[in-house]
Design a protein around this motif. Structure first.
Motif, mmCIF file in Angstrom:
data_model
loop_
_atom_site.group_PDB
_atom_site.id
_atom_site.type_symbol
_atom_site.label_atom_id
_atom_site.label_comp_id
_atom_site.label_asym_id
_atom_site.label_seq_id
_atom_site.Cartn_x
_atom_site.Cartn_y
_atom_site.Cartn_z
ATOM 1 N N THR A 16 41.413 32.904 35.796
ATOM 2 C CA THR A 16 41.984 34.248 35.744
ATOM 3 C C THR A 16 42.086 34.812 37.157
ATOM 4 O OG1 THR A 16 39.864 35.402 35.564
ATOM 5 C CG2 THR A 16 40.863 34.604 33.506
ATOM 6 N N ASP A 60 40.943 37.684 37.989
ATOM 7 C CA ASP A 60 39.634 38.276 38.292
ATOM 8 C C ASP A 60 38.704 37.230 38.911
ATOM 9 O OD1 ASP A 60 40.327 40.798 37.458
ATOM 10 O OD2 ASP A 60 39.531 40.545 35.422
ATOM 11 N N ASP A 61 38.775 35.988 38.395
ATOM 12 C CA ASP A 61 37.976 34.916 38.988
ATOM 13 C C ASP A 61 38.408 34.664 40.432
ATOM 14 O OD1 ASP A 61 36.610 34.586 36.609
ATOM 15 O OD2 ASP A 61 37.917 32.967 35.905
ATOM 16 N N PHE A 106 39.831 36.905 42.492
ATOM 17 C CA PHE A 106 39.477 38.059 43.319
ATOM 18 C C PHE A 106 37.987 38.048 43.681
ATOM 19 C CE2 PHE A 106 43.093 40.489 40.991
ATOM 20 C CZ PHE A 106 44.030 39.814 41.761
ATOM 21 N N ALA A 107 37.176 37.412 42.842
ATOM 22 C CA ALA A 107 35.739 37.360 43.117
ATOM 23 C C ALA A 107 35.431 36.572 44.387
ATOM 24 C CB ALA A 107 35.000 36.748 41.925
ATOM 25 N N PRO A 116 46.969 44.201 43.369
ATOM 26 C CA PRO A 116 46.805 43.050 42.468
ATOM 27 C C PRO A 116 47.873 42.993 41.383
ATOM 28 C CG PRO A 116 45.144 44.737 42.020
ATOM 29 C CD PRO A 116 45.824 45.135 43.296
#
Length: 704
Positions: A438, A440-441, A443-444, A452
């Protein structure tokens, strides 16, 4: 092609034809046993004094045609006769000259479309009956060891290795167990020949009488092959005539004296770094106890003379001026699945160019073959071309050779096809391959993300990639300015290489700012400002690789801020450029590999910092000088305001004084798509992939 003795096969089904010109040879018996004298009973053919030798009990010609794939195997021996009542291996050369012990059982292709020949081999003699009297045919003393198929190519050229001083047929088979010089006097060719062990087992590769067809594969190049084949065996005097049904096998004395198998791992050299060649050596005789007297029926595992691994040498053509000797700390003696491991660590001292080379290893045995006289002496070769007359040949040496693929790459990526596993290289600082599940993964992994909503994953990836997706930034003109990912590289470095792949859509609008790296003191979790201002030398510097999208055609150059940058006509300090070559095209609709290097000045009072750019693994040259690598004294040129113009007739470049404070280091990477001049509603898509940061040159992807 890759040379390694461990080859994974995927046999592809084919409709193939092959001819096998083999028929069983019938023994032509001679006068009976009553004519046997005591002298004949005590005579041995392989060697005198109970010693051992090597024999040839099969000789064939092989022709493999590639299109359509077919093969023909024909025996070279056509005469057979009865045994002459001698006590050992004469039967292999006379009674049964192995006209039908070797067969082709299958043909196929591996995944590289090389030709895989399935051979089958059987023992030419059945086991005897201990309940009957011993005779020429009723016997149990003809077990063999280390049976090998040796290939002597016809019409091919060997490769010379000057340091090891050997000529090797490197392109005959692709899965050899080793190479041998033992047939020089038979073939009349001084080149070293490849061989394949026909029957492997933990019982010292023992090929017992009565063993029916056993299979093994030989892989030959897709172009086909024309070759003579010799089946060699190692054997000793196991019994005199009266003892044929109760033989003694002196193992490992009856085995091959040189290493019977050598496995060398393919090895890659990157930059000037040393690489280690790992060599696994299988040798039954190594470490065996020497007999106080031989033969000793109470110690059949003792050998007549020392036969240890004496020296292991390595040569990669042109890489070094001196032969390289491998060493070991392995205390093994011998074994079926426990090889003795040697290692040779050395660098590409002569800087041979990127590519694949055929390296050579020579494993020399401590045992020296005896001198042949009529009738044979210890460690001799027995050969009969017509199955009637035996010829004795001296052996030049006990040595096993093996080849391996030596790959020279110009970067870390060359060691990791598809970039798979590159993150484990100790020189790698950071990797982003955009394979997260994802966003989000994704961006981590980064410290700062801008817009985004403009980002997504795409299945468009560079050629040779080991991944499935890339990162895409989608910009709509006059809505916003694009998007970015920013990350710190802690604790900070004095020299880094930053590589990424990028792609522009054909209708992409002009790029204002793009791919960057640099340093902030202290390091911050987000990018800092400072546009139009010259850095002080203790708080920041930035390097941008820009496609200069306001120009036609787009072209690559730097856009750089540092403490000694040059001013613009408007009395502001805008990013300085250095390449100024309009033909250095920043193409659209194609994946491009961008890599830049920054080396900080050290000491901080000097201007010995450097800056370099590679596009698709190539530096940029113009007018006889490199213009994309700048440092103290290179290239030549001159300044026009904020632009350095390369010119061979100009002055040497001053170099970079990036800092005056050693705490300012390279500590961030910034994947940026910043667009301000696109027309309203204009769609601009940009892709990034395979981002790697390392302390050494990385280079383009080595294709999977």
């Amino acid at each position: 092609m890759k040379y390694t003795t461990i080859t994974r096969l995927m046999i592809m089904p084919l409709i193939l034809t092959f001819a096998l010109s083999c028929s069983a040879g019938k023994s032509a018996p001679i006068a009976g046993d009553t004519d046997l004298s005591m002298a004949d009973k005590n005579h041995s053919v392989i060697a005198f004094d109970g010693s051992t030798g090597i024999g040839i009990f099969g000789a064939f010609t092989l022709t493999v045609n590639p299109d359509p794939v077919n093969a023909e195997l024909a025996p070279m021996r056509t005469v057979s006769m009865g045994e002459s009542y001698i006590a050992s291996g004469a039967a292999y050369f006379t009674t049964r000259p192995c006209r039908d012990c070797l067969r082709i059982s299958s043909l196929g292709l591996d995944t590289d479309e090389n030709i895989v020949i399935g051979f089958s081999i059987k023992h030419p003699f059945p086991k005897g009956d201990p309940g009957q009297e011993p005779s020429a045919k009723n016997r149990l003393d003809l077990d063999l060891f280390d049976v090998a198929l040796v290939l002597a190519p016809i019409g091919m050229s060997s490769k010379h290795y000057p340091l090891i001083d050997a000529d090797i047929y490197t392109d005959v088979i692709l899965n050899p167990d080793g190479f041998t010089s033992e047939l020089k006097s038979v073939t009349g060719d001084n080149s070293v020949l490849p061989y394949k062990i026909c029957y492997l087992n933990e019982n010292n590769n023992r090929f017992e009488m009565g063993t029916d067809l056993q299979g093994f594969n030989v892989i030959v190049p897709k172009e086909g092959l024309h070759s003579d084949l010799y089946i060699t065996m190692w054997y000793g005097v196991s019994a005199l005539y009266e003892e044929r049904l109760i033989p003694e096998y002196y193992i490992p004395e009856f085995n091959r004296k040189a290493a019977w198998r050598v496995v060398v791992e393919p090895t890659a050299w990157s930059n000037n770094d040393p690489a280690t060649v790992k060599i696994d050596i299988y040798d039954w005789n190594h470490g065996a106890q020497i007999a106080s007297h031989y033969p000793d029926p109470y110690n059949t595992n003792h050998i007549r003379a020392s036969s240890d691994i004496e020296q292991v040498t390595v040569e990669v053509p042109g890489m070094t001026d001196q032969i390289v000797e491998a060493t070991t700390t392995d205390t093994s003696t011998n074994g079926w699945d426990d090889p003795i491991t040697y290692n040779a660590t050395f660098a590409n001292e002569n800087g041979i160019s990127s590519g694949e080379y055929v390296g050579l290893v020579k494993v020399t045995d401590s045992r020296v073959p005896g001198i042949t006289i009529f009738g044979g002496e210890p460690d001799t070769l027995v050969h009969t071309p017509d199955a009637t007359i035996n010829y004795w040949h001296s052996l030049a040496e006990f040595a096993t050779y093996q080849i391996f693929t030596a790959t020279v790459v110009s970067g870390i990526a060359g060691l990791y096809p598809g970039d798979i596993g590159i993150e484990d290289d100790p020189r790698v600082v950071f990797v982003e391959q955009f394979e997260e599940n994802t966003l989000d993964d994704l961006f981590a992994n980064w410290d700062d993300i801008r817009n985004p909503q403009n980002m997504s994953f795409s299945n468009d990836v560079p050629s040779g990639s080991g991944g499935q997706q890339s990162w895409k930034v989608h910009h709509v003109g006059q809505i916003d300015t694009g998007g970015h990912l920013y990350r710190r590289l802690l604790p900070g470095y004095d020299k880094l290489y930053m590589r990424t792949y990028i792609k522009f859509a054909s209708d992409c609008g002009p790029i204002h700012h793009f791919y960057q790296g640099g340093g902030y003191n202290p390091a911050t979790r987000w990018p800092q400002g400072g546009a139009g201002e010259r850095p002080n030398g203790d708080e920041r510097f930035t390097v941008e690789i820009s496609p200069y999208g306001n120009y036609d055609p787009w072209h690559w150059d730097f856009y750089t801020y540092w403490m000694e940058m040059h001013i613009c006509p408007d009395d502001h300090y805008w990013g300085n450029d250095f390449i100024n070559d309009l033909t250095f095209s920043a193409d659209k609709e194609k994946w491009v590999c961008l890599e830049f290097m920054v080396e900080m000045n050290d000491p901080v009072s000097e201007s010995n910092g450097e800056l370099a750019l590679w596009v698709d693994g190539e530096l940029r040259y113009k007018d006889g000088q490199c213009i994309s690598w700048l440092g103290e004294g290179f290239p030549n040129g001159g300044w026009i305001w904020d632009s350095f113009i390369p010119d061979p007739a100009g002055d040497p470049f001053d170099g970079f004084r990036w800092r005056f404070d050693e705490n300012l280091k390279i500590n961030f990477i910034w994947l940026l798509v910043y667009i301000t001049q696109a027309e309203e509603g204009q769609i601009s898509d940009v892709w990034y992939d395979h981002t790697v940061v390392a302390t050494d040159y990385i280079g383009p992807i080595n294709p999977v």
